[in-house]
Structures are given as structure tokens and as C-alpha cells.
Design an enzyme around this catalytic site. Structure first.
Site, PDB file in Angstrom:
ATOM      1  N   ARG A  31       0.682  -1.130   0.003  1.00  0.00           N
ATOM      2  CA  ARG A  31      -0.013   0.192  -0.095  1.00  0.00           C
ATOM      3  C   ARG A  31       1.042   1.365   0.053  1.00  0.00           C
ATOM      4  O   ARG A  31       0.378   2.139   0.452  1.00  0.00           O
ATOM      5  CB  ARG A  31      -0.952  -0.003   1.195  1.00  0.00           C
ATOM      6  CG  ARG A  31      -2.106  -1.231   1.458  1.00  0.00           C
ATOM      7  CD  ARG A  31      -2.564  -1.347   2.648  1.00  0.00           C
ATOM      8  NE  ARG A  31      -3.510  -2.395   2.727  1.00  0.00           N
ATOM      9  CZ  ARG A  31      -4.218  -2.788   3.776  1.00  0.00           C
ATOM     10  NH1 ARG A  31      -4.315  -1.843   5.006  1.00  0.00           N
ATOM     11  NH2 ARG A  31      -5.201  -3.700   3.661  1.00  0.00           N
ATOM     12  N   TYR A  34       3.582  15.989 -30.906  1.00  0.00           N
ATOM     13  CA  TYR A  34       2.751  16.793 -31.229  1.00  0.00           C
ATOM     14  C   TYR A  34       3.129  17.122 -32.812  1.00  0.00           C
ATOM     15  O   TYR A  34       4.457  16.682 -33.283  1.00  0.00           O
ATOM     16  CB  TYR A  34       3.371  18.315 -30.474  1.00  0.00           C
ATOM     17  CG  TYR A  34       2.281  18.210 -29.351  1.00  0.00           C
ATOM     18  CD1 TYR A  34       0.677  18.666 -29.272  1.00  0.00           C
ATOM     19  CD2 TYR A  34       2.847  18.161 -28.101  1.00  0.00           C
ATOM     20  CE1 TYR A  34       0.056  18.846 -28.354  1.00  0.00           C
ATOM     21  CE2 TYR A  34       2.037  18.237 -26.800  1.00  0.00           C
ATOM     22  CZ  TYR A  34       0.616  18.546 -27.030  1.00  0.00           C
ATOM     23  OH  TYR A  34      -0.088  18.796 -25.959  1.00  0.00           O
ATOM     24  N   ALA A  59       2.803  23.278 -26.577  1.00  0.00           N
ATOM     25  CA  ALA A  59       1.586  23.405 -26.653  1.00  0.00           C
ATOM     26  C   ALA A  59       0.776  23.748 -25.087  1.00  0.00           C
ATOM     27  O   ALA A  59       1.312  23.051 -24.188  1.00  0.00           O
ATOM     28  CB  ALA A  59       0.775  22.168 -27.122  1.00  0.00           C
ATOM     29  N   HIS A  72       2.381  10.912 -26.508  1.00  0.00           N
ATOM     30  CA  HIS A  72       2.045  11.580 -27.819  1.00  0.00           C
ATOM     31  C   HIS A  72       3.168  12.391 -28.346  1.00  0.00           C
ATOM     32  O   HIS A  72       3.944  12.939 -27.478  1.00  0.00           O
ATOM     33  CB  HIS A  72       0.853  12.135 -27.712  1.00  0.00           C
ATOM     34  CG  HIS A  72       0.781  13.221 -26.649  1.00  0.00           C
ATOM     35  ND1 HIS A  72       0.453  12.903 -25.223  1.00  0.00           N
ATOM     36  CD2 HIS A  72       1.167  14.571 -26.403  1.00  0.00           C
ATOM     37  CE1 HIS A  72       0.402  13.995 -24.488  1.00  0.00           C
ATOM     38  NE2 HIS A  72       1.128  14.942 -24.919  1.00  0.00           N
ATOM     39  N   ARG A 127      -0.860  10.136 -16.945  1.00  0.00           N
ATOM     40  CA  ARG A 127      -2.139   9.883 -17.808  1.00  0.00           C
ATOM     41  C   ARG A 127      -1.770  10.246 -19.292  1.00  0.00           C
ATOM     42  O   ARG A 127      -2.390  10.267 -20.251  1.00  0.00           O
ATOM     43  CB  ARG A 127      -3.170  10.862 -17.228  1.00  0.00           C
ATOM     44  CG  ARG A 127      -2.574  12.381 -17.156  1.00  0.00           C
ATOM     45  CD  ARG A 127      -4.184  13.034 -17.022  1.00  0.00           C
ATOM     46  NE  ARG A 127      -3.580  14.473 -16.740  1.00  0.00           N
ATOM     47  CZ  ARG A 127      -3.482  15.303 -17.744  1.00  0.00           C
ATOM     48  NH1 ARG A 127      -3.904  14.979 -18.946  1.00  0.00           N
ATOM     49  NH2 ARG A 127      -3.265  16.719 -17.540  1.00  0.00           N
ATOM     50  N   SER A 128      -0.770  11.254 -19.552  1.00  0.00           N
ATOM     51  CA  SER A 128      -0.488  11.870 -20.496  1.00  0.00           C
ATOM     52  C   SER A 128       1.013  12.322 -20.711  1.00  0.00           C
ATOM     53  O   SER A 128       1.454  12.831 -19.486  1.00  0.00           O
ATOM     54  CB  SER A 128      -1.280  13.279 -20.628  1.00  0.00           C
ATOM     55  OG  SER A 128      -0.966  14.046 -21.817  1.00  0.00           O
ATOM     56  N   CYS A 158      -0.237  15.435 -14.601  1.00  0.00           N
ATOM     57  CA  CYS A 158       0.226  14.393 -15.659  1.00  0.00           C
ATOM     58  C   CYS A 158       0.912  13.310 -15.018  1.00  0.00           C
ATOM     59  O   CYS A 158       0.179  12.066 -15.213  1.00  0.00           O
ATOM     60  CB  CYS A 158       1.115  14.947 -16.814  1.00  0.00           C
ATOM     61  SG  CYS A 158       0.392  16.562 -17.670  1.00  0.00           S
TER      62      CYS A 158
END
Length: 282
Positions: free
Chosen positions: A138, A226, A281, A224, A183-184, A157
């Protein structure tokens, strides 16, 4: 050659050759000229690095180890959400007139919670468990707090770090492993920056908890590149690769809150030239 280079080149090649384009879709980020910032992306990229074998710094271009360490300590040690407490200017675009990025990142790490053992924030809870209950399943942090998202200038992020302790058969010393959930990620601007700063965190936590450093696993839900970064990435991954640098962490520091960026160094770090003026961006 550097293992981190091999991972990075393979990941970028896969994204460009086999990824999904968001061109023409509804996207949040914009370029400075106001046009939509489209990407090519891959879902659920998982990269693994054995920190006991080498430090995962790219040699294709230089990663500023002191700067990325400073941002990590800004979040994990200083627990700040104000850019005036941070030397790099990477958060300037998301700060308000007072320098705050809202209830994000370091703010969440500094919130104290009630546990059976008393009031602790997430960082102190991690250190407590690693020292007193290392085989706990945990030991993790989470800064993606839904009730506070509306007061964050940018949703987190890299939002969760999970620690897990193992042991090698040839040693009595415990081994610290970790998983970073993200997440990104803007692969060109941030990938190796994040990898290096959390590798440094792993080394620091292992040292202050009297453990050996083990495996670092980086999970990226949306990795990703860009549209305006693609030519830069193509050039970058075609470069010569070098041997991984040697990582040095000041062995005299035994308290996590005593570390500074000057306690970290990369020796024998041969790299290609830096890429300057990468468009970001927002």
C-alpha cells in the site's frame, strides 16, 4: 550504448509509424498562434529501467539533471505549488499573477491525512512505510484529487507513484522498485525529464531507507508526439548513441529533506547537441 536511448528510439518510432492521429478532432491544447495542437499518440506505453544497471539519461541530447531534480524536489520535498520556489521556468505558462499553479502537484503532496500512526502527508507516509513496513503493498502516492481539479491550473500528468520492495537472493539488503503512472506525456519535451527525475527520487528514497535501488517502471496512458515536433523527433532518434553516464548521489545525505540538486551529478555524460526552442502547446 545507453539503454534509455534504445527505449526512447523504439517508443518514438512506434508512435510515429503506428500511432493514432488526432488531426481534425476536438483537442484542448493550442499553439501560441492559436491553432490546435494535434498529436500522434499511442495508448499504454510501458517502459522498464533497471536502475541497478545504469542511470536512464538520454545521450541523444542532454537532460539537465539538476533542473529536473529541482522540479522533483519542488513537488516531493518542498511541496510547493508556486513557481517562485522553482528555478526552471517550465511552469510559468500555468501560473497566476502570484506564481501559483493552484491546488496541484506539491500542494497535494503537502496535505496531511489521518492514519492510525498519526497525521502525515503522502511523502512522509511513503518514507514511514518503507522504514517500518517495507513489504506493505500500500505504499503509494496520488495527486489526482477530483475534488480539487477545478482549482488546478493544469491537471496532474504524472499523478501516482507506487513503491514495492523486493530482495535479491545474493544480498540481505532490500531492493526498492517503483511504478510511475502518467495519464499523458509530451514525449519530446518531457519524456526523459520525467524518467530522470523519478529515477533520482528512487535513488534518494533507497538511500535514506537503507535499500538498494531496483527497477523503475514508467506507465504512460497517452504517449504523444505533437505535429510540430515530428521533424525534431525524427532528427533526434537518428543521432549517434553513447554509453550511459555514471550517476552520483551524495552518500552523506541520510534525510530526504536534506537533499538539494547539488547532491546529484552525472559523470562521463557524452551527448548530442541540445534541441533549442521546442514549441510547447498550452
Amino acid at each position: 550504448m545507453s539503454y534509455a536511448d534504445q527505449v526512447f528510439v523504439s517508443m518514438c518510432r512506434d508512435i510515429i509509424d503506428h500511432g493514432t492521429s488526432t488531426e481534425g478532432e476536438k483537442v484542448r491544447p493550442k499553439w501560441e498562434d492559436g491553432t490546435p495542437a494535434y498529436t500522434i499518440k499511442k495508448f499504454a506505453v510501458v517502459n522498464r529501467y533497471d536502475l541497478a544497471k545504469e542511470f536512464p539519461a538520454l545521450t541523444l541530447r542532454k537532460t539537465g539533471i539538476k533542473s529536473c531534480t529541482d522540479e522533483m524536489l519542488w513537488i516531493w520535498q518542498r511541496k510547493s505549488n508556486n513557481i517562485h520556489d522553482l528555478k526552471p521556468h517550465i511552469w510559468d505558462s500555468w501560473a497566476d499573477e502570484d506564481g501559483s499553479i493552484g491546488k496541484a502537484y506539491g500542494y497535494q503532496m503537502g496535505v496531511k491525512h489521518q492514519y492510525k500512526e498519526g497525521m502525515m502527508d503522502q511523502v512522509d507516509r511513503v518514507i514511514y512505510d518503507l522504514k517500518h513496513n517495507p513489504y506493505s503493498r500500500r505504499i503509494l502516492t496520488n495527486i489526482y484529487v477530483h475534488q480539487d481539479l477545478h482549482e488546478m491550473n493544469l491537471y496532474p500528468c504524472a499523478y501516482s507513484m507506487t513503491f514495492n520492495v523486493t530482495k535479491r537472493p545474493d544480498s540481505e539488503k532490500l531492493v526498492l522498485n517503483g511504478i510511475l503512472n502518467q495519464r499523458s506525456q509530451d514525449v519530446l519535451a518531457a519524456n526523459n525529464w520525467n524518467v530522470c527525475q523519478y529515477a533520482v527520487l528512487m535513488h534518494m528514497m533507497a538511500q535514506v531507507c537503507d535499500m538498494q535501488v531496483g527497477e523503475f517502471v514508467h506507465v504512460i496512458a497517452d504517449a504523444h508526439i505533437y505535429d510540430r515536433h515530428i521533424p525534431l523527433v525524427e532528427e533526434l532518434i537518428s543521432r549517434e548513441q553513447h554509453e550511459a553516464p555514471k550517476f552520483w548521489l551524495n552518500p552523506d545525505v541520510k534525510d530526504f529533506y536534506d537533499f538539494t540538486p547539488d547532491d546529484v551529478r552525472l559523470d562521463d555524460y557524452a551527448t548530442g547537441p541540445q534541441i533549442k526552442n521546442i514549441p510547447i502547446a498550452v
